[in-house]
Design a protein around this motif. Structure first.
Motif, PDB file in Angstrom:
ATOM      1  N   ARG A   6     104.526  16.705  18.633  1.00 54.06           N
ATOM      2  CA  ARG A   6     103.167  16.858  19.154  1.00 54.06           C
ATOM      3  C   ARG A   6     102.557  18.127  18.563  1.00 54.06           C
ATOM      4  N   TYR A   7     101.369  17.965  17.985  1.00 48.87           N
ATOM      5  CA  TYR A   7     100.599  19.084  17.464  1.00 48.87           C
ATOM      6  C   TYR A   7      99.716  19.608  18.594  1.00 48.87           C
ATOM      7  N   ILE A   8      99.831  20.893  18.887  1.00 48.35           N
ATOM      8  CA  ILE A   8      99.062  21.490  19.980  1.00 48.35           C
ATOM      9  C   ILE A   8      98.317  22.701  19.444  1.00 48.35           C
ATOM     10  N   ASP A   9      97.004  22.721  19.676  1.00 42.37           N
ATOM     11  CA  ASP A   9      96.217  23.894  19.302  1.00 42.37           C
ATOM     12  C   ASP A   9      95.494  24.446  20.532  1.00 42.37           C
ATOM     13  N   ASP A  10      94.913  25.602  20.351  1.00 46.84           N
ATOM     14  CA  ASP A  10      94.294  26.314  21.472  1.00 46.84           C
ATOM     15  C   ASP A  10      93.155  25.531  22.115  1.00 46.84           C
ATOM     16  N   ASP A  11      92.327  24.879  21.302  1.00 45.61           N
ATOM     17  CA  ASP A  11      91.199  24.117  21.848  1.00 45.61           C
ATOM     18  C   ASP A  11      91.679  22.951  22.711  1.00 45.61           C
ATOM     19  N   GLN A  12      92.744  22.277  22.290  1.00 42.61           N
ATOM     20  CA  GLN A  12      93.311  21.183  23.089  1.00 42.61           C
ATOM     21  C   GLN A  12      93.725  21.690  24.464  1.00 42.61           C
ATOM     22  N   ILE A  13      94.406  22.828  24.477  1.00 42.22           N
ATOM     23  CA  ILE A  13      94.898  23.378  25.741  1.00 42.22           C
ATOM     24  C   ILE A  13      93.739  23.663  26.688  1.00 42.22           C
ATOM     25  N   ILE A  14      92.711  24.312  26.183  1.00 42.21           N
ATOM     26  CA  ILE A  14      91.560  24.651  27.024  1.00 42.21           C
ATOM     27  C   ILE A  14      90.864  23.385  27.514  1.00 42.21           C
ATOM     28  N   CYS A  22      96.090  22.799  35.260  1.00 40.87           N
ATOM     29  CA  CYS A  22      97.263  23.449  34.693  1.00 40.87           C
ATOM     30  C   CYS A  22      98.456  22.496  34.568  1.00 40.87           C
ATOM     31  N   GLN A  23      98.684  21.667  35.562  1.00 38.45           N
ATOM     32  CA  GLN A  23      99.841  20.768  35.514  1.00 38.45           C
ATOM     33  C   GLN A  23      99.745  19.809  34.336  1.00 38.45           C
ATOM     34  N   ALA A  24      98.550  19.377  33.997  1.00 37.07           N
ATOM     35  CA  ALA A  24      98.371  18.488  32.850  1.00 37.07           C
ATOM     36  C   ALA A  24      98.746  19.192  31.547  1.00 37.07           C
ATOM     37  N   VAL A  25      98.429  20.478  31.444  1.00 41.11           N
ATOM     38  CA  VAL A  25      98.816  21.247  30.255  1.00 41.11           C
ATOM     39  C   VAL A  25     100.339  21.354  30.179  1.00 41.11           C
ATOM     40  N   ILE A  26     100.965  21.663  31.300  1.00 41.28           N
ATOM     41  CA  ILE A  26     102.423  21.761  31.336  1.00 41.28           C
ATOM     42  C   ILE A  26     103.042  20.428  30.923  1.00 41.28           C
ATOM     43  N   ASP A  27     102.515  19.335  31.446  1.00 35.56           N
ATOM     44  CA  ASP A  27     103.015  18.010  31.077  1.00 35.56           C
ATOM     45  C   ASP A  27     102.800  17.739  29.594  1.00 35.56           C
ATOM     46  N   GLU A  57     109.220  28.619  39.617  1.00 35.29           N
ATOM     47  CA  GLU A  57     108.208  27.602  39.344  1.00 35.29           C
ATOM     48  C   GLU A  57     106.802  28.066  39.721  1.00 35.29           C
ATOM     49  N   VAL A  58     106.655  28.682  40.866  1.00 41.09           N
ATOM     50  CA  VAL A  58     105.326  29.115  41.322  1.00 41.09           C
ATOM     51  C   VAL A  58     104.790  30.230  40.428  1.00 41.09           C
ATOM     52  N   GLN A  59     105.625  31.217  40.140  1.00 41.72           N
ATOM     53  CA  GLN A  59     105.179  32.312  39.283  1.00 41.72           C
ATOM     54  C   GLN A  59     104.854  31.797  37.889  1.00 41.72           C
ATOM     55  N   GLY A  60     105.678  30.908  37.354  1.00 35.38           N
ATOM     56  CA  GLY A  60     105.417  30.338  36.035  1.00 35.38           C
ATOM     57  C   GLY A  60     104.093  29.599  35.992  1.00 35.38           C
ATOM     58  N   PHE A  61     103.839  28.785  37.009  1.00 34.01           N
ATOM     59  CA  PHE A  61     102.585  28.044  37.094  1.00 34.01           C
ATOM     60  C   PHE A  61     101.404  29.011  37.130  1.00 34.01           C
ATOM     61  N   ASN A  62     101.519  30.070  37.924  1.00 31.50           N
ATOM     62  CA  ASN A  62     100.429  31.044  38.038  1.00 31.50           C
ATOM     63  C   ASN A  62     100.196  31.797  36.735  1.00 31.50           C
ATOM     64  N   VAL A  63     101.266  32.175  36.045  1.00 30.69           N
ATOM     65  CA  VAL A  63     101.133  32.897  34.777  1.00 30.69           C
ATOM     66  C   VAL A  63     100.455  32.009  33.734  1.00 30.69           C
ATOM     67  N   ILE A  64     100.906  30.765  33.635  1.00 32.33           N
ATOM     68  CA  ILE A  64     100.309  29.839  32.668  1.00 32.33           C
ATOM     69  C   ILE A  64      98.841  29.607  32.989  1.00 32.33           C
ATOM     70  N   SER A  65      98.531  29.399  34.242  1.00 31.61           N
ATOM     71  CA  SER A  65      97.145  29.173  34.647  1.00 31.61           C
ATOM     72  C   SER A  65      96.272  30.382  34.317  1.00 31.61           C
ATOM     73  N   GLU A  66      96.783  31.574  34.556  1.00 27.94           N
ATOM     74  CA  GLU A  66      96.018  32.787  34.264  1.00 27.94           C
ATOM     75  C   GLU A  66      95.783  32.950  32.761  1.00 27.94           C
ATOM     76  N   ILE A  67      96.807  32.705  31.966  1.00 26.66           N
ATOM     77  CA  ILE A  67      96.669  32.819  30.511  1.00 26.66           C
ATOM     78  C   ILE A  67      95.580  31.866  30.006  1.00 26.66           C
ATOM     79  N   ILE A  68      95.633  30.625  30.469  1.00 29.78           N
ATOM     80  CA  ILE A  68      94.681  29.624  29.982  1.00 29.78           C
ATOM     81  C   ILE A  68      93.280  29.886  30.520  1.00 29.78           C
ATOM     82  N   SER A  69      93.169  30.255  31.794  1.00 31.92           N
ATOM     83  CA  SER A  69      91.830  30.485  32.350  1.00 31.92           C
ATOM     84  C   SER A  69      91.152  31.666  31.669  1.00 31.92           C
TER      85      SER A  69
END
Length: 79
Positions: A6-14, A22-27, A57-69
């Protein structure tokens, strides 16, 4: 049986984060894929932060969400 990359770039993630959260990005990073091909600083940072999920799991979810937001805010919105 195939090899799924899977090719993933920054625009796709946003875009995924804005549409589905966030859960969809993790998936997108973890489900049905054998190899990731990353392009951009955001995708690298999210991939690294996924390791936190295995410890807390909770901290990881929060960190990922913060980075992306934060990246989403910096990108802005097109009218």
């Amino acid at each position: 049986m195939g090899f799924h990359k899977r090719y993933i770039d920054d625009d796709q993630i946003i875009d995924i984060y804005r549409r589905e959260g966030c859960q969809a990005v993790i998936d997108w990073f973890t489900k049905g894929v054998d190899a990731l091909i990353l392009s951009g600083d955001l995708s690298d940072r999210v991939a690294t932060a996924l390791n936190i999920l295995t410890v807390d799991e909770v901290q990881g979810f929060n960190v990922i969400s913060e980075i992306i937001s934060n990246a989403s805010i910096r990108k802005g919105f097109k009218n």
